[in-house]
Enzyme design. Structure first.
Site, short mmCIF file in Angstrom:
data_model
loop_
_atom_site.label_atom_id
_atom_site.label_comp_id
_atom_site.label_asym_id
_atom_site.label_seq_id
_atom_site.Cartn_x
_atom_site.Cartn_y
_atom_site.Cartn_z
N ASP A 37 7.50 -7.22 8.50
CA ASP A 37 6.26 -6.44 8.43
C ASP A 37 6.46 -5.13 7.67
OD1 ASP A 37 3.51 -6.04 9.21
OD2 ASP A 37 4.19 -4.56 10.66
N HIS A 81 0.82 -1.22 0.00
CA HIS A 81 0.00 0.00 0.00
C HIS A 81 0.86 1.27 0.00
CE1 HIS A 81 0.44 -0.09 4.43
NE2 HIS A 81 0.08 1.18 4.41
N HIS A 107 7.57 -2.26 2.50
CA HIS A 107 7.42 -0.81 2.36
C HIS A 107 8.77 -0.08 2.23
CE1 HIS A 107 3.46 -2.00 3.39
NE2 HIS A 107 3.57 -1.92 4.69
N LYS A 117 4.01 9.31 14.50
CA LYS A 117 3.89 8.60 13.23
C LYS A 117 4.44 9.51 12.16
CE LYS A 117 0.51 6.42 10.16
NZ LYS A 117 1.26 5.20 9.97
#
Ligand code: BG6
Length: 494
Positions: free
Chosen positions: A232, A175, A237, A342
């Protein structure tokens, strides 16, 4: 021109009751409807194993959209979207159950099958579709991560799916490739000549790619403890972002031109193994602490935790790309859970000027920096040195470091930044594979990551501890400090 077409599709969503479908996929399809990007004749067919009428399914979808978009649906959009929704009950592990699906799809239309299920049943779904005789060369399948746990298991999954579908029918999702700012890396690099000529070892000292998360593992102990931050986040990513930053210019924007170039970068990554992992990697695991003023438990105190787990929740890596362009330029990667904020940023540190004319003002001229903020406050910032205006008698020139900041929210006011899944779902429906990961890329990424994990496992050393709410173990600071460098201090933390 890219070879895509806006045609109606039968979008079959396997695992429609699962978390991903409820949180991301259905709300994204709804947003596409709102933006008029769903073909009027497209159908969305949810598949799960529970009994449900179509009306009940429609109501559940509506409730989910409201819950996860945190706003009430627009009734006109909803009426259009609702009329597209259909539901079929299938036990996805029973091939004979799939025959019912053929009555819900139209063989004259393209069928998109989204596997929002655990990869362990991808093979079963393929078998079921084949048993129902609804597979032909126009069908597209979308695979969610994790595609495997290592190279061997990834090959097994890929081979299972390849028995039924050709590579040009398979859309592997990462994504991050749907995020606007990740896509902007391509625009920034190849639409601006100032970055085209300066983008190599002659001008760049090093690159940092940081993806920090303030969340912990969010109740996913079972999955996460088996995966760890390396599988993960890094395997997919971070390596995808790295490939886009480092790749050679593709010939065109078509899928294979881009993916060929990304693959070359992955192939050029210098292996990290037992002989060099200590100088090149740091892995960490969070202990209790405070994130945004709230006390949070350590990883080993999370619900369902195995107290002896040595799974990493933080990784820092010094990577080298052994090719002509990047010789001698380290790429520092860093990602962790329970960090202070974040934030995902790519920072390009340019080389210092060879000679300092301005020693009276700046003992050492700071290097120029290009900060690409992937999230939040998406944008691009360049640090440059300027003369401070004014007259002096000293004959010297006072300099000041300033930032040229392009914030997307200010530059493109009124433009909504779509969720990554909206972009990716649209691209699948259009038939453009450019933003999806090819099998050889995934397998190459696994082989690089596997070697690091094997080195860690052979050492038997536990991960370094770091307090929740910090930027990771001190060893990660040391990774750069020993080379006279420091991690970029994100402005996401005030
Ligand atoms: C997912 C990981 O792929 O990406 C999660 O499984 C992680 O652990 C998430 O939290 C981060 O994505 P984003 O878009 O929130 O940065």
């Amino acid at each position: 021109m890219l070879n895509t077409s806006f045609e109606p599709v039968d979008f079959v969503l396997f695992g429609t009751a699962g978390d991903l479908a409820r949180r991301k996929l259905l709300p994204s399809l709804y947003e596409l409807e709102k933006a008029d990007l769903m073909h009027a004749d497209t159908k969305v067919i949810g598949v799960a194993r529970t009994e449900s009428t179509i009306a009940e399914y429609q109501q559940t979808v509506k409730d989910n959209i409201e819950k996860f978009t945190k706003e009430s649906v627009c009734e006109t959009t909803w009426a259009r979207f609702c009329s597209k929704l259909d539901y079929v009950k299938i036990d996805m592990k029973s091939p004979e159950d799939y025959s019912g699906l053929s009555e819900h799809v139209n063989e004259d239309r393209i069928m998109v099958c989204y596997f929002a299920t655990p990869p362990a049943i991808y093979g079963d779904i393929c078998k079921g579709l084949s048993a129902a005789q609804i597979i032909d060369e126009s069908v597209r399948v979308v695979l969610e991560k994790p595609i495997g746990h290592d190279l061997a298991s990834s090959k097994l999954i890929n081979e299972e799916v390849a028995e039924y579908f050709n590579e040009n029918q398979i859309y592997r999702i990462d994504h991050y490739l749907g995020k606007e700012t990740v896509l902007n890396l391509i625009a920034l690099r190849f639409a601006n000549s100032i970055f085209a000529t300066n983008w190599d070892h002659n001008c760049i000292d090093h690159v940092q790619i940081s993806v920090a998360e303030s969340v912990g593992i969010e109740g996913r102990w079972g999955y996460f403890d088996d995966a760890g931050q390396m599988r993960d986040m890094v395997q997919n990513h971070l390596l995808q972002v790295l490939s886009l930053v480092a790749m050679e210019p593709p010939t065109t924007l078509d899928a294979d031109s881009i993916r060929d170039e990304k693959l070359k970068v992955l192939k050029a990554l210098r292996p990290i193994n037992k002989t060099n992992y200590q100088q090149s990697t740091v892995r960490g695991q969070y202990i209790g602490g405070f994130v945004n003023g709230v006390e949070v438990p350590g990883y080993l105190d999370e619900p369902d935790a195995n107290e002896r787990s040595q799974t990493e929740t933080f990784v820092a890596i010094k990577a080298h790309i052994d090719n002509w362009r990047w010789a001698g330029v380290p790429f520092y990667l860093r990602t962790g859970k329970r960090m202070p904020a974040k934030t995902s940023e790519v920072v390009i540190y340019f080389k210092r000027q060879p000679h300092n004319l301005f020693g009276d003002s700046f003992a050492s001229l700071p290097p120029n920096k290009l900060v690409i903020r992937l999230q939040p406050d998406e944008g691009v910032e360049v640090t440059v040195m300027n003369k401070v205006p004014g007259l002096t008698t000293s004959g010297s020139m006072d300099l000041q470091k300033s930032n040229l900041n392009l914030s997307f929210s200010e530059a493109f006011q009124g433009e909504r930044i779509p969720d990554a899944y909206e972009k990716l779902l649209l691209e699948v429906m259009l038939g453009n594979q450019a933003l999806f990961v090819r099998r050889d890329e995934i397998e190459q990424a696994w082989s690089w990551v596997d070697s690091i994990i094997a080195a860690w496992n052979s050492s038997n050393e536990p991960p370094e501890s770091y307090q929740a709410g910090t930027w990771g173990p001190v060893e990660s600071i040391g990774l750069l400090a020993k080379e006279g460098r420091a991690w970029y201090q994100s402005k996401a933390v005030k």
